[in-house]
Design an enzyme around this catalytic site. Structure first.
Site, PDB file in Angstrom:
ATOM      1  N   HIS A 138      -6.314  -9.161  -1.167  1.00 54.98           N
ATOM      2  CA  HIS A 138      -5.680  -8.049  -1.888  1.00 54.98           C
ATOM      3  C   HIS A 138      -6.043  -6.726  -1.224  1.00 54.98           C
ATOM      4  O   HIS A 138      -7.001  -6.641  -0.463  1.00 54.98           O
ATOM      5  CB  HIS A 138      -6.016  -8.068  -3.370  1.00 54.98           C
ATOM      6  CG  HIS A 138      -7.391  -7.585  -3.723  1.00 54.98           C
ATOM      7  ND1 HIS A 138      -7.657  -6.268  -4.012  1.00 54.98           N
ATOM      8  CD2 HIS A 138      -8.556  -8.249  -3.850  1.00 54.98           C
ATOM      9  CE1 HIS A 138      -8.943  -6.154  -4.322  1.00 54.98           C
ATOM     10  NE2 HIS A 138      -9.507  -7.323  -4.224  1.00 54.98           N
TER      11      HIS A 138
ATOM     12  N   ASP B 252     -14.685  -4.106  -0.951  1.00 56.05           N
ATOM     13  CA  ASP B 252     -13.767  -4.741  -1.894  1.00 56.05           C
ATOM     14  C   ASP B 252     -12.476  -3.978  -1.976  1.00 56.05           C
ATOM     15  O   ASP B 252     -12.409  -2.950  -2.656  1.00 56.05           O
ATOM     16  CB  ASP B 252     -14.454  -4.801  -3.259  1.00 56.05           C
ATOM     17  CG  ASP B 252     -13.589  -5.470  -4.312  1.00 56.05           C
ATOM     18  OD1 ASP B 252     -12.519  -5.993  -3.969  1.00 56.05           O
ATOM     19  OD2 ASP B 252     -14.005  -5.452  -5.477  1.00 56.05           O
TER      20      ASP B 252
ATOM     21  N   GLU C 191      -4.811  -6.268  -7.564  1.00 55.04           N
ATOM     22  CA  GLU C 191      -5.720  -7.342  -7.956  1.00 55.04           C
ATOM     23  C   GLU C 191      -6.716  -6.839  -8.991  1.00 55.04           C
ATOM     24  O   GLU C 191      -7.016  -7.512  -9.960  1.00 55.04           O
ATOM     25  CB  GLU C 191      -6.469  -7.856  -6.725  1.00 55.04           C
ATOM     26  CG  GLU C 191      -7.323  -9.095  -6.982  1.00 55.04           C
ATOM     27  CD  GLU C 191      -8.782  -8.787  -7.257  1.00 55.04           C
ATOM     28  OE1 GLU C 191      -9.129  -7.610  -7.440  1.00 55.04           O
ATOM     29  OE2 GLU C 191      -9.563  -9.743  -7.319  1.00 55.04           O
ATOM     30  N   GLU C 192      -7.197  -5.592  -8.784  1.00 54.85           N
ATOM     31  CA  GLU C 192      -8.289  -5.075  -9.637  1.00 54.85           C
ATOM     32  C   GLU C 192      -7.878  -4.912 -11.088  1.00 54.85           C
ATOM     33  O   GLU C 192      -8.705  -4.962 -11.981  1.00 54.85           O
ATOM     34  CB  GLU C 192      -8.793  -3.738  -9.079  1.00 54.85           C
ATOM     35  CG  GLU C 192      -9.363  -3.829  -7.661  1.00 54.85           C
ATOM     36  CD  GLU C 192     -10.635  -4.665  -7.585  1.00 54.85           C
ATOM     37  OE1 GLU C 192     -11.031  -5.247  -8.604  1.00 54.85           O
ATOM     38  OE2 GLU C 192     -11.216  -4.733  -6.488  1.00 54.85           O
TER      39      GLU C 192
ATOM     40  N   ASP D 143     -11.428 -12.160  -0.078  1.00 55.82           N
ATOM     41  CA  ASP D 143     -11.387 -10.941  -0.876  1.00 55.82           C
ATOM     42  C   ASP D 143     -12.346  -9.937  -0.236  1.00 55.82           C
ATOM     43  O   ASP D 143     -11.982  -9.231   0.692  1.00 55.82           O
ATOM     44  CB  ASP D 143     -11.762 -11.287  -2.319  1.00 55.82           C
ATOM     45  CG  ASP D 143     -11.491 -10.145  -3.276  1.00 55.82           C
ATOM     46  OD1 ASP D 143     -11.542  -8.983  -2.842  1.00 55.82           O
ATOM     47  OD2 ASP D 143     -11.214 -10.411  -4.459  1.00 55.82           O
TER      48      ASP D 143
ATOM     49  N   HIS E  23     -17.418  -1.637  -7.038  1.00 59.13           N
ATOM     50  CA  HIS E  23     -16.513  -0.883  -7.922  1.00 59.13           C
ATOM     51  C   HIS E  23     -16.948   0.567  -8.157  1.00 59.13           C
ATOM     52  O   HIS E  23     -16.545   1.183  -9.140  1.00 59.13           O
ATOM     53  CB  HIS E  23     -16.340  -1.593  -9.253  1.00 59.13           C
ATOM     54  CG  HIS E  23     -15.435  -2.786  -9.150  1.00 59.13           C
ATOM     55  ND1 HIS E  23     -14.891  -3.393 -10.247  1.00 59.13           N
ATOM     56  CD2 HIS E  23     -14.984  -3.485  -8.087  1.00 59.13           C
ATOM     57  CE1 HIS E  23     -14.153  -4.432  -9.860  1.00 59.13           C
ATOM     58  NE2 HIS E  23     -14.196  -4.492  -8.545  1.00 59.13           N
TER      59      HIS E  23
END
Lengths: 720, 720
Positions: free
Chosen positions: A351, A361, A398-399, A441, A525
């Site tokens: 993603h 990420d 995706e998140e 990922d 994140h």
């Protein structure tokens, strides 16, 4: 070719008229050419033999600077899904593919995403002082420019809400047992702002839901462990599958959309608002709490000093305002059409969207995907074409996707929207044509290689990492390092729903692989997930990126080029046996597992037969119609065996999950990370009578046994 | 072949050493042989060209005496499923196959069947006289020997029960509107023995269920219309799918079985007992009724003179005792392995079990199946092998199967157990490998050819009946007769569940055909369904049997031998358009059908594209790997397009039914015999608010539109 082969007259003519010398000579010459051509074609048909060269070519084209350049470009700006900078990355990837001369396209969906409009938090301490938390991350110079564009910390799909002068209370992980412990101490959290620590197997959505059930008015969630103390962990708090407005079907433009008011939609959002909190901010509040003393069993596991859990005396003003918007999201694809079997697909997916800069990420994986594209196009220029079609997939949003349910020990992130919508849209073709899905990922989050796979791909995976240099120890292969670290086979299974493989495995039954470097990373994140962190800590030399790209690409090349698919179901059978043993230890004779044993045994012998047949057919190199169709038939059986594990009815109450071997259990504290239907039956029946309990669990055991029987008959390919 | 092709040294050796004369000569000879062989093989590979000869050979092998002999043998004794004589027919069919040199086997299942142990019925008239009904059929000499073994008239799965001195009452068809009419006249049936006439779209189970809801204590069901007045129509009164003890999975030996006490099982049996009644016996009671006068709208449609509906004054003593037993049932198969594509299946199916002698139902079809086996084995002895595998299926226990729901105008019989269990057991392999299922139940019940099909088989069906002589008009083909009878395409669709095709179409999505001679027959499910009736009335010359066997076999040969499958989706698109028009007339703008129009349009253009591609590929005769795989890929798309109409979630509340275009509606009086999900939504929402009604129907319209989209993308074979 076709023309040449379909010219019959020559011999028939020859057999009717007595040929004159010149004709005879010409005839012989033609036949020589023909005969040689035939034998040559039959013996070493290029597509069948390029495979080895392809592998060499691919490995030799490895470079770390291209990877670092791609990552740099992708992470210049934060690119939250549905925002302008995110669209920029869409074009970046699309242009990259097309500039390499690959056939590329984007598929757009309308999806309901969620953004913050305002948030504020302040604490009023018993000594009369007040502290206003900035709720932002000063990432300093290190985090690249455009920091202003980093979205403020929030929980996607949280409802807007305000709490004034509410007492703060600490609930540990916010699990049921934590609230029981508080109850035991006479602590009542209703009307309070709950402060919880992320972890304990509970996803955000579950933490917030349980807090609401206990009467809390808002939730502050901080992430302990080895984290950047100033970082706020963003994430989603929605439950359910894919785009909330198109549950179970693709949210295509002009397609059916449920309304926000629809129960099926609103039921997936939490009832009370929540915000993430940095460790620093959490500590300030937690240290100031009075009231009941912190239970010792919590304290031992805690990384902060929390003497009392409250409620109060510290009061909190909490305010979160957000909006839900239907926005366009874009999946980007590059398609390398197969020469012999264009309608068989090997899919590589990662993603693209990120909460902030996404250096780890997910764009460490995106960089690897882009580099694989570069290397494949190089190979194509030197004449290579894969036997089967290779599809490079760059997923969006995706998140924002959701944890349908708590799943893994390390429930890292939520499950994505872009790939789910696409799988739902392409279910029939994927079901009949997808060979495998290879997911990456977070390619690099630290040291140490980790891999997950559906078990028929174990052998291939181990073979491939024997061919790739280990990035962290000179002269060793990844396999040697791996073997030294893992006494036994340590390949994870894909029952989790924390990345894009979930829909492929658990909804479509496509054999899949997932891999990454590093168990975890401290900037997860947060605004600190930046290119600078990667070059300072994550992968300064980009050798780990090279390694992941190498493994990823080699897996794809084998699955796309090997005339017989490199699937081995013997390891699947062994894995099933181990699963069964774990289950029987857990159940201790509560129900009969003999249906399971029988079906696994049968599956094992079918696996052996298939392996023998595979060896035999590998040796047959001719391309006669019979052999060609024989190989195709065997390959199809190897593909469809995985589909056999799907059950059309799906999991009880969660019908979207069709795979009965690997899928998420609905109980976060479940002891099983396989046989999700059985896991659910066990937790569902805890309060039932023994006879009911037995009956329900036994039925789920039967269902799994039948799924394994289906896989067996698919592998054998015989009707009863 | 393989050996020959994989000998490379010859030419390479030749290219290195200067050859001596003898060698040159030998070399040339070898090359000549090789070259010729190659070209010959490439040009006219036997399997591709046998097709035409095969068709001729098959037609020329037609005989009527073999058919009559098979039928005579099969109908010597009544052969109710689960009884000894039934096992005899199992062996008869198995021996027939093996004696022909075909690979044959039987697959056994454990199924819960139901048999009568005692029944009695007597009427007490107001004049004091009493009449005891023998409840048996004196079929005279005509019905073959062993008549004593005919099972006494009963309803399978009826509970045992007794009613003494209960008042008799007539309820017409026993529909809701009939009870409303009675209510309007102040007639209360509670405590009464209800006499109902079969028909009105209601299956037996529904008649009994509604009588029970209205308080009746027992039901007597007679069948009006053009019937043998002394015949009792046996049948099942169970609801649900397949073997009641293994709902949704195969009831294999040692497999999971629910208990008789399980709600899921007991819920499928009626609450009050019932018995069939002959027209003669029914008339005696009905003529004697007093009470309220028969409503005129009933009277017009009645074939008996019924002036009053009761209740009483006639009193009835009713007694039925039966037992439910788990018995073995056997499906019998003959497999003719395909040469090039052994893993593609063309299935021909007919059930074997009968309520009595089964001359029409079903053994007229069995005779045809056995004759096709004979003719295929003849062809094999002359060297023919099909390209794909042909499977001849002889199903057991069809008659005990159930109407999941009322379905057709002519709800004839119930849906069978044997084929359902087998389809459930082989779902994965059928889903990936079944080309088509060709069903024949009652091959000959009278004059006139009737056929049903999934629409992509329409063209093939019409082409085939152009090649077969019409049995009833000298010198005409079946097509000419058919065309003269049917102004437009009159091929039925397969949304019914009254024969073995149901599980194939509605659960597995396999393109299917069903056919029979004669609209109906007067001996249906009675002891008069005997060989004598067939030779005196049904088909004295057995020409109709010959015709059905001819069509059935030719269909199979085309589907098994044509290099490109003879599917045409253009007619499917046209059929869908007509369905949509019917729907829009019915709904009159209540909801938007534009999603449907859009998806049907797209499907239509995909169908055209596929047709063009088919024409192109048909011309390519080479067997190079590329062309072979191209043809296979196109064939697979033609097969999988039908699977696209399946929805993994199935119909609302009846998940076993996966097909959204063809399936039974749950409302017997539904106006739609297609789009079952929409039909259900319409009847389910009759009492709801307009907005609710709209929302629910609109959602089902969307689901059908998405199913058509899935079929479209399967037909195109492209990922988005």
């Amino acid at each position: 070719m076709a023309q040449l082969w379909s010219k019959p007259p020559v011999p028939t003519a020859a057999s009717t008229k007595p040929p004159r010398p010149l004709y005879t000579f010409l005839f012989i010459v033609i036949l020589c050419i023909l005969g040689f051509y035939t034998l040559h074609y039959a013996h070493s048909a290029p597509p069948l033999s390029t495979s080895q060269n392809a592998l060499r070519l691919f490995l030799s084209a490895a470079t770390n600077f291209t990877l670092s350049a791609y990552l740099r470009d992708l992470t210049l700006h934060p690119h939250l899904a549905g925002t302008k900078p995110s669209l920029r990355t869409t074009h970046y990837v699309l242009n990259h593919f097309t500039s390499l001369g690959l056939r590329a396209h984007a598929v757009a969906y309308d999806a309901l995403l969620s953004y913050p409009t305002h948030s504020s938090l302040s604490a009023h301490f018993s000594n009369g002082t007040e502290l206003v938390f900035p709720l932002s991350e000063s990432t300093g110079s290190g985090s690249g420019n455009g920091n202003d564009a980093v979205v403020r910390p929030y929980h996607a799909y949280s409802p807007s809400g305000t709490a004034r002068g509410a007492m703060a209370v600490f609930v540990n992980f916010g699990r049921e047992e934590d609230y029981r412990a508080l109850g035991g101490m006479g602590v009542n959290v209703s009307g309070c702002v709950v402060i919880a620590r992320k972890g304990g197997g509970l996803p955000r959505a579950a933490v917030v839901e349980r807090a609401a059930l206990n009467g809390a008015v808002a939730v502050l969630l901080y992430t302990g462990g080895d984290r950047f103390r100033k970082g706020f962990e963003r994430g989603t708090v929605m439950r359910g599958l894919g785009d909330p407005l198109s549950p179970g079907w693709a949210g295509v433009e002009g397609g059916e959309k449920l309304g926000l008011g629809d129960d099926e939609v609103s039921g997936r959002f939490p009832k009370i608002p929540s915000l993430p909190l940095s460790v620093d901010d959490a500590e300030v509040i937690l240290e100031s709490l009075g009231g009941a003393p912190t239970p010792s069993e919590w304290r031992d596991a805690l990384d902060l000093k929390v003497d009392h859990v409250g409620p109060g005396p510290t009061l909190v003003d909490f305010d979160y305002q957000g909006e839900k918007k239907v926005v366009k999201i874009h999946n980007v694809f590059a398609v390398i059409k197969g020469l012999e079997e264009p309608e068989r697909y090997v899919l590589l997916g990662n993603h693209r969207d990120a909460w902030t800069y996404g250096a780890v990420d997910p764009n460490s994986g995106t960089a690897a995907l882009l580099d694989i594209a570069r290397r494949f196009s190089l190979m194509m220029r030197s004449g290579w074409r894969p036997r089967r079609t290779i599809v490079l997939c760059s997923w969006d949003a995706e998140e924002f996707g959701m944890m349908s349910n708590p799943v893994t020990k390390s429930e890292k992130k939520s499950w994505e929207i872009g790939s789910t919508e696409w799988v739902e849209q392409n279910l029939v073709n994927l079901g009949s044509k997808a060979v495998a899905y290879l997911n990456v990922d977070c390619a690099v989050q630290g040291p140490g290689f980790f891999a997950g796979a559906t078990p028929q791909l174990d052998n291939l995976l181990l073979e491939v990492i024997k061919k790739v240099e280990d990035p962290d120890s000179e002269g060793e292969t990844m396999y040697q390092k791996w073997a030294s670290r893992n006494s036994e086979n340590n390949i994870e299974r894909l029952g989790r729903v924390d990345s894009d493989f979930a829909a492929f495995v658990q909804h479509a039954g496509v054999p899949s692989v997932d891999m990454y470097y590093g168990a975890d990373f401290p900037t997860y994140h947060t605004a600190f997930d930046s290119y600078d962190w990667m070059i300072n800590y994550g992968d300064p030399s980009f050798k780990r990126h090279v390694a992941v790209a190498g493994v990823w690409g080699l897996l794809a090349l084998h699955l796309a080029d090997d005339p017989i698919l490199p699937f081995n179901y013997i390891s699947y059978a062994e894995q099933l046996k181990r699963h069964k043993e774990v289950l029987s230890n857990l159940l201790g004779g509560l129900v009969s597992l003999s249906p399971l044993s029988t079906s696994i045994q049968d599956f094992a012998s079918a696996a052996k037969e298939a392996e023998i047949e595979t060896q035999k057919l590998r040796e047959q190199e001719t391309t006669s119609e019979l052999v060609v169709l024989k190989k195709r038939a065997l390959n199809d059986r190897l593909i469809f065996a995985e589909r056999g594990f799907l059950d059309t009815d799906g999991l009880e109450g969660r019908r979207w999950f069709k795979h009965l071997i690997y899928g998420p259990s609905s109980d976060p504290e479940s002891k099983l990370d396989f046989f999700p239907g059985i896991a659910d039956a066990i937790s569902r029946t805890t309060r039932m009578s023994l006879s009911q309990k037995k009956a329900i669990i036994q039925h789920e055991v039967w269902r799994v046994a039948r799924a394994i029987q289906r896989a067996t008959s698919a592998l054998r390919g015989e009707l009863t």
